[in-house]
Design an enzyme around this catalytic site. Structure first.
Site, mmCIF file in Angstrom:
data_model
loop_
_atom_site.group_PDB
_atom_site.id
_atom_site.type_symbol
_atom_site.label_atom_id
_atom_site.label_comp_id
_atom_site.label_asym_id
_atom_site.label_seq_id
_atom_site.Cartn_x
_atom_site.Cartn_y
_atom_site.Cartn_z
ATOM 1 N N THR A 1 -5.556 -11.839 3.841
ATOM 2 C CA THR A 1 -6.703 -11.139 3.259
ATOM 3 C C THR A 1 -7.892 -12.087 3.081
ATOM 4 O O THR A 1 -8.974 -11.646 2.678
ATOM 5 C CB THR A 1 -6.338 -10.543 1.880
ATOM 6 O OG1 THR A 1 -5.903 -11.617 1.029
ATOM 7 C CG2 THR A 1 -5.243 -9.504 1.980
ATOM 8 N N ASN B 1 -5.263 -10.293 -3.561
ATOM 9 C CA ASN B 1 -4.878 -9.727 -2.264
ATOM 10 C C ASN B 1 -4.337 -8.316 -2.483
ATOM 11 O O ASN B 1 -4.321 -7.492 -1.572
ATOM 12 C CB ASN B 1 -3.852 -10.611 -1.535
ATOM 13 C CG ASN B 1 -2.710 -11.086 -2.426
ATOM 14 O OD1 ASN B 1 -2.780 -10.979 -3.647
ATOM 15 N ND2 ASN B 1 -1.666 -11.622 -1.828
ATOM 16 N N LYS C 1 2.701 10.100 -0.403
ATOM 17 C CA LYS C 1 1.962 10.513 0.796
ATOM 18 C C LYS C 1 2.745 11.465 1.709
ATOM 19 O O LYS C 1 2.528 11.493 2.915
ATOM 20 C CB LYS C 1 1.461 9.286 1.558
ATOM 21 C CG LYS C 1 0.623 8.368 0.664
ATOM 22 C CD LYS C 1 -0.208 7.360 1.397
ATOM 23 C CE LYS C 1 -1.565 7.875 1.755
ATOM 24 N NZ LYS C 1 -2.546 6.826 2.034
ATOM 25 N N PRO D 1 -8.410 -1.434 9.138
ATOM 26 C CA PRO D 1 -7.528 -0.289 9.450
ATOM 27 C C PRO D 1 -6.072 -0.735 9.355
ATOM 28 O O PRO D 1 -5.723 -1.837 9.783
ATOM 29 C CB PRO D 1 -7.894 0.074 10.891
ATOM 30 C CG PRO D 1 -8.760 -1.018 11.409
ATOM 31 C CD PRO D 1 -9.264 -1.825 10.260
ATOM 32 N N ASP E 1 0.812 -1.223 0.000
ATOM 33 C CA ASP E 1 0.000 0.000 0.000
ATOM 34 C C ASP E 1 0.842 1.269 0.000
ATOM 35 O O ASP E 1 0.480 2.279 0.618
ATOM 36 C CB ASP E 1 -0.965 -0.010 1.207
ATOM 37 C CG ASP E 1 -1.789 -1.285 1.252
ATOM 38 O OD1 ASP E 1 -2.153 -1.769 0.172
ATOM 39 O OD2 ASP E 1 -2.036 -1.797 2.356
ATOM 40 N N GLU E 2 1.949 1.222 -0.687
ATOM 41 C CA GLU E 2 2.849 2.384 -0.748
ATOM 42 C C GLU E 2 2.323 3.440 -1.717
ATOM 43 O O GLU E 2 2.830 4.565 -1.739
ATOM 44 C CB GLU E 2 4.256 1.948 -1.199
ATOM 45 C CG GLU E 2 4.990 1.002 -0.266
ATOM 46 C CD GLU E 2 4.676 -0.464 -0.542
ATOM 47 O OE1 GLU E 2 3.760 -0.732 -1.349
ATOM 48 O OE2 GLU E 2 5.339 -1.339 0.052
ATOM 49 N N HIS F 1 -4.844 -1.851 -5.607
ATOM 50 C CA HIS F 1 -4.120 -0.676 -6.086
ATOM 51 C C HIS F 1 -5.123 0.405 -6.490
ATOM 52 O O HIS F 1 -6.091 0.121 -7.200
ATOM 53 C CB HIS F 1 -3.231 -1.054 -7.273
ATOM 54 C CG HIS F 1 -2.173 -2.068 -6.922
ATOM 55 N ND1 HIS F 1 -1.306 -2.601 -7.841
ATOM 56 C CD2 HIS F 1 -1.857 -2.643 -5.738
ATOM 57 C CE1 HIS F 1 -0.495 -3.463 -7.230
ATOM 58 N NE2 HIS F 1 -0.818 -3.505 -5.968
ATOM 59 N N LYS G 1 1.597 2.208 -5.126
ATOM 60 C CA LYS G 1 2.117 1.671 -6.401
ATOM 61 C C LYS G 1 1.151 1.947 -7.554
ATOM 62 O O LYS G 1 1.562 2.285 -8.658
ATOM 63 C CB LYS G 1 2.334 0.148 -6.275
ATOM 64 C CG LYS G 1 3.350 -0.238 -5.205
ATOM 65 C CD LYS G 1 3.450 -1.741 -5.050
ATOM 66 C CE LYS G 1 2.283 -2.401 -4.391
ATOM 67 N NZ LYS G 1 2.046 -2.083 -2.972
HETATM 68 P P1 GDP Z 1 -0.881 0.288 -3.508
HETATM 69 O O1 GDP Z 1 -1.419 -1.014 -3.029
HETATM 70 O O2 GDP Z 1 0.579 0.427 -3.279
HETATM 71 O O3 GDP Z 1 -1.262 0.599 -4.923
HETATM 72 O O4 GDP Z 1 -1.557 1.404 -2.593
HETATM 73 P P2 GDP Z 1 -3.109 1.511 -2.183
HETATM 74 O O5 GDP Z 1 -3.876 2.006 -3.352
HETATM 75 O O6 GDP Z 1 -3.575 0.269 -1.526
HETATM 76 O O7 GDP Z 1 -3.027 2.584 -1.025
HETATM 77 C C1 GDP Z 1 -2.486 3.853 -1.245
HETATM 78 C C2 GDP Z 1 -3.552 4.903 -0.880
HETATM 79 O O8 GDP Z 1 -2.946 6.175 -0.812
HETATM 80 C C3 GDP Z 1 -4.649 5.037 -1.918
HETATM 81 O O9 GDP Z 1 -5.833 5.415 -1.284
HETATM 82 C C4 GDP Z 1 -4.133 6.158 -2.817
HETATM 83 O O10 GDP Z 1 -5.180 6.840 -3.495
HETATM 84 C C5 GDP Z 1 -3.490 7.046 -1.791
HETATM 85 N N1 GDP Z 1 -2.354 7.859 -2.260
HETATM 86 C C6 GDP Z 1 -1.389 7.559 -3.168
HETATM 87 N N2 GDP Z 1 -0.465 8.538 -3.227
HETATM 88 C C7 GDP Z 1 -0.857 9.484 -2.341
HETATM 89 C C8 GDP Z 1 -0.310 10.728 -1.918
HETATM 90 O O11 GDP Z 1 0.743 11.162 -2.349
HETATM 91 N N3 GDP Z 1 -0.995 11.411 -0.949
HETATM 92 C C9 GDP Z 1 -2.161 10.972 -0.408
HETATM 93 N N4 GDP Z 1 -2.762 11.695 0.510
HETATM 94 N N5 GDP Z 1 -2.699 9.791 -0.790
HETATM 95 C C10 GDP Z 1 -2.051 9.057 -1.735
HETATM 96 P P1 IMO Z 2 -0.858 -4.274 -2.245
HETATM 97 O O1 IMO Z 2 -0.459 -4.771 -3.607
HETATM 98 C C1 IMO Z 2 -0.981 -4.795 2.095
HETATM 99 C C2 IMO Z 2 -0.631 -8.917 3.551
HETATM 100 C C3 IMO Z 2 -1.903 -9.281 4.283
HETATM 101 C C4 IMO Z 2 -1.358 -10.261 5.298
HETATM 102 C C5 IMO Z 2 -0.270 -10.991 4.508
HETATM 103 C C6 IMO Z 2 -0.718 -12.337 3.963
HETATM 104 O O2 IMO Z 2 -2.168 -3.583 -2.228
HETATM 105 O O3 IMO Z 2 0.246 -3.501 -1.619
HETATM 106 P P2 IMO Z 2 -2.306 -12.962 1.949
HETATM 107 O O4 IMO Z 2 -3.764 -12.686 1.738
HETATM 108 O O5 IMO Z 2 -1.415 -12.389 0.911
HETATM 109 O O6 IMO Z 2 -2.034 -14.412 2.193
HETATM 110 O O7 IMO Z 2 -1.976 -12.211 3.337
HETATM 111 O O8 IMO Z 2 0.075 -10.140 3.437
HETATM 112 N N1 IMO Z 2 -0.842 -8.382 2.186
HETATM 113 C C7 IMO Z 2 -0.919 -7.082 1.907
HETATM 114 N N2 IMO Z 2 -0.891 -5.998 2.711
HETATM 115 N N3 IMO Z 2 -1.095 -4.639 0.753
HETATM 116 C C8 IMO Z 2 -1.090 -5.712 -0.062
HETATM 117 O O9 IMO Z 2 -1.088 -5.617 -1.401
HETATM 118 C C9 IMO Z 2 -1.031 -7.016 0.509
HETATM 119 N N4 IMO Z 2 -1.026 -8.253 0.002
HETATM 120 C C10 IMO Z 2 -0.893 -9.080 1.036
HETATM 121 O O10 IMO Z 2 -2.498 -8.166 4.891
HETATM 122 O O11 IMO Z 2 -0.713 -9.574 6.348
HETATM 123 MG MG MG Z 3 -2.880 -1.730 -1.730
#
Ligand code: GDP
Ligand code: IMO
Ligand code: MG
Length: 459
Positions: free
Chosen positions: A165, A74, A366, A339, A49-50, A77, A52
């Site tokens: 997940t 799982n 972020k 959360p 959840d960086e 994005h 990406k």
């Molecule tokens: P991913 O799994 O790495 O693609 O990340 P996620 O989509 O799960 O979670 C990242 C969250 O941060 C999402 O809700 C994005 O819309 C949000 N996001 C991404 N870049 C930024 C940023 O620079 N600032 C803020 N406030 N939110 C961001």
């Molecule tokens: P993205 O691509 C955050 C975590 C789960 C759990 C562990 C194992 O959005 O960054 P799994 O269902 O894969 O067997 O669960 O890995 N996990 C993630 N956490 N973002 C993800 O993907 C994840 N994919 C797996 O929360 O701790």
């Molecule tokens: Mg994510």
């Protein structure tokens, strides 16, 4: 006289070879230097959840292909375009750009129900996704019994839950490596699918019974899959020849990493990980592309860190500050809505991620969420029982017990979400970025200051 002529001739001939060789050498180097076509990998450097999805969408503007190569649904994005928010679990995040073709490589595991839902949502959003998605026949399937087993194991673990997940990831990858998997290939050969599915489902139902869990209805599942397969089959095509053809052929490819490096199946505090390898080697195994073909390796670093699920986080914040950051950054799982736990940026762990993947560019995301904090902590190393220890030397016990070494930097008050140039950022914010760059010895090329596609500083 004759000897003299022959010598002159051979000099001329050798000079000819020299110029031909030199010309070729020059052409090769200049074409590499000036070529805008690059193969880029986007990797999350933390616990997922960086951001990406945002970075992939951004880079896909210049891309011909966007490739997912590992993991399953799982992954969650997010791409934000204007007022619209889109979530991707299986389809590559870059497909909003009209020219970009999506590829689901062999390393991805597919839940067909999720995939067809995602296809429908993209069609609703006006994307001609059925015409621009290619799925490898080698992808393994996540089947109903995998999901049931994932949940049953978690419930049986009780207080030792891993926090998966619940999407069937571990059981599906376990079946893959133990030769019990069923692939998209079998969807193309329906008689084989029926035979294998019945065989596997009967065994899995016996296991589910030992957990006192309802067995899956084999015939009803077969009925469902006979419909789902019809929607998928037109998109199935071996992806290897296509990718080999386009690599080095002036095409721009973005490989979309899922999860984060700290969730890698080998290089995490196992078993607090996911079922796939998240490190760069998965591009090779999961898309059939050599890592030698990759030019730009982008590490996405959230300016603090988050994690969903169990397992140690050395820099976890336990007081109300975690709640403030969670609410400000809307840190709730994109896949499960859980959360997310919050921590300070752990540069010791990110350093490991940059090393093992040869990351040569950073994207910081972020950063806006840190506005208003008086003081920021950056973890620059670990100490266990008074001695320094590195991330790679730690199992989950060590990560739980160690003491992070922190560098304290002053924060900034100003909101930064509308800033478009690096020099407009508050000085303390620039210093925070400078510290990260200096510590990791990798240049920061992208800074994201809001979820929106355009709220991005390019350096
Ligand atoms: P991913 O799994 O790495 O693609 O990340 P996620 O989509 O799960 O979670 C990242 C969250 O941060 C999402 O809700 C994005 O819309 C949000 N996001 C991404 N870049 C930024 C940023 O620079 N600032 C803020 N406030 N939110 C961001
Ligand atoms: P993205 O691509 C955050 C975590 C789960 C759990 C562990 C194992 O959005 O960054 P799994 O269902 O894969 O067997 O669960 O890995 N996990 C993630 N956490 N973002 C993800 O993907 C994840 N994919 C797996 O929360 O701790
Ligand atoms: Mg994510």
């Amino acid at each position: 006289m004759l000897i003299l002529c022959e010598t002159r001739l051979s000099v001329v001939k050798n000079l000819g070879y020299f110029y031909t060789f030199f010309g070729f050498w020059l052409f090769l180097h200049l074409s590499v230097l000036f070529s805008k076509y690059m193969n880029t990998v986007v990797l999350g450097t933390q616990w997922g959840d960086e951001g990406k999805g945002k970075i992939v969408d951004l880079l896909a503007e210049q891309a011909d292909y966007v490739v997912r190569y590992h993991g399953g649904n799982n992954a969650g994005h997010t791409v934000v375009i204007g007022k619209n928010k889109y979530f991707f679990h299986l389809i590559p995040s870059g497909v909003f750009h009209p020219q970009t073709v999506g590829i689901i490589g062999n390393g991805v595991i597919l839940d067909l129900e999720v995939l067809t839902e995602e296809l429908a949502k993209l069609q609703e959003a006006g994307i001609a996704i059925l015409k621009k998605l290619i799925i490898s026949p080698r992808c393994h399937l996540i089947l109903p019994y995998h999901k049931a087993l994932d949940v049953a194991y978690e419930n049986a673990r009780g207080t030792n839950k891993l926090g998966t997940t619940g999407r069937g990831i571990g059981p599906a990858y376990a079946d893959k490596v133990s030769y019990n998997g069923i692939r998209v290939y079998e969807l193309l050969n329906w008689d084989l699918f029926i035979e294998k599915f019945r065989f596997q489902a009967k065994i899995k139902n016996k296991i589910l019974k030992t957990f006192s869990v309802e067995p899956i209805d084999i015939e009803a599942s077969l009925e469902k899959y006979s419909t789902l397969r019809e929607q998928i089959i037109p998109m199935v095509q071996e992806t290897y020849p296509l990718l080999q053809r386009v690599i080095g052929n002036n095409k721009n490819i973005v490989f979309e990493g899922a999860h984060g490096i700290m969730l890698d199946n080998d290089w995490s505090p196992y078993p607090f990980c996911t079922g796939s390898n998240t490190i760069i080697g998965s591009v090779n195994t999961g898309a059939g592309v050599s890592i030698k073909s990759l030019d730009t390796i982008i590490g996405v670093v959230k300016a603090y860190l988050s994690r969903v699920g169990g397992g140690p986080i050395p820099t976890e914040i336990h007081d109300t500050l975690a709640d403030t950051i969670r609410e400000q950054g809307y840190e709730y799982g994109t896949t499960t809505g859980r959360p997310r736990r919050i921590g300070w940026l752990d540069l010791e762990a990110v350093k490991f991620a940059t090393e093992i993947n040869s990351i040569n560019q950073l994207a910081i995301t972020k950063l806006d969420i840190l506005s208003g904090l008086k003081e920021l902590k950056l973890c620059t190393g670990y100490k266990l029982k008074g001695k320094k220890i590195s991330y790679s030397e730690c199992g989950y016990r060590e990560l739980e017990q160690l003491e992070p070494i922190y560098e304290l930097l002053p924060g900034w008050d100003e909101p930064i979400s509308t800033i478009t140039e690096f020099h407009q950022l508050p000085t303390n914010c620039q210093n925070y970025l400078g510290f990260i760059e200096e510590y990791l010895k990798v240049p920061i090329k992208i800074v994201s200051v809001s979820p929106e596609r355009n709220a991005t500083i390019r350096i």
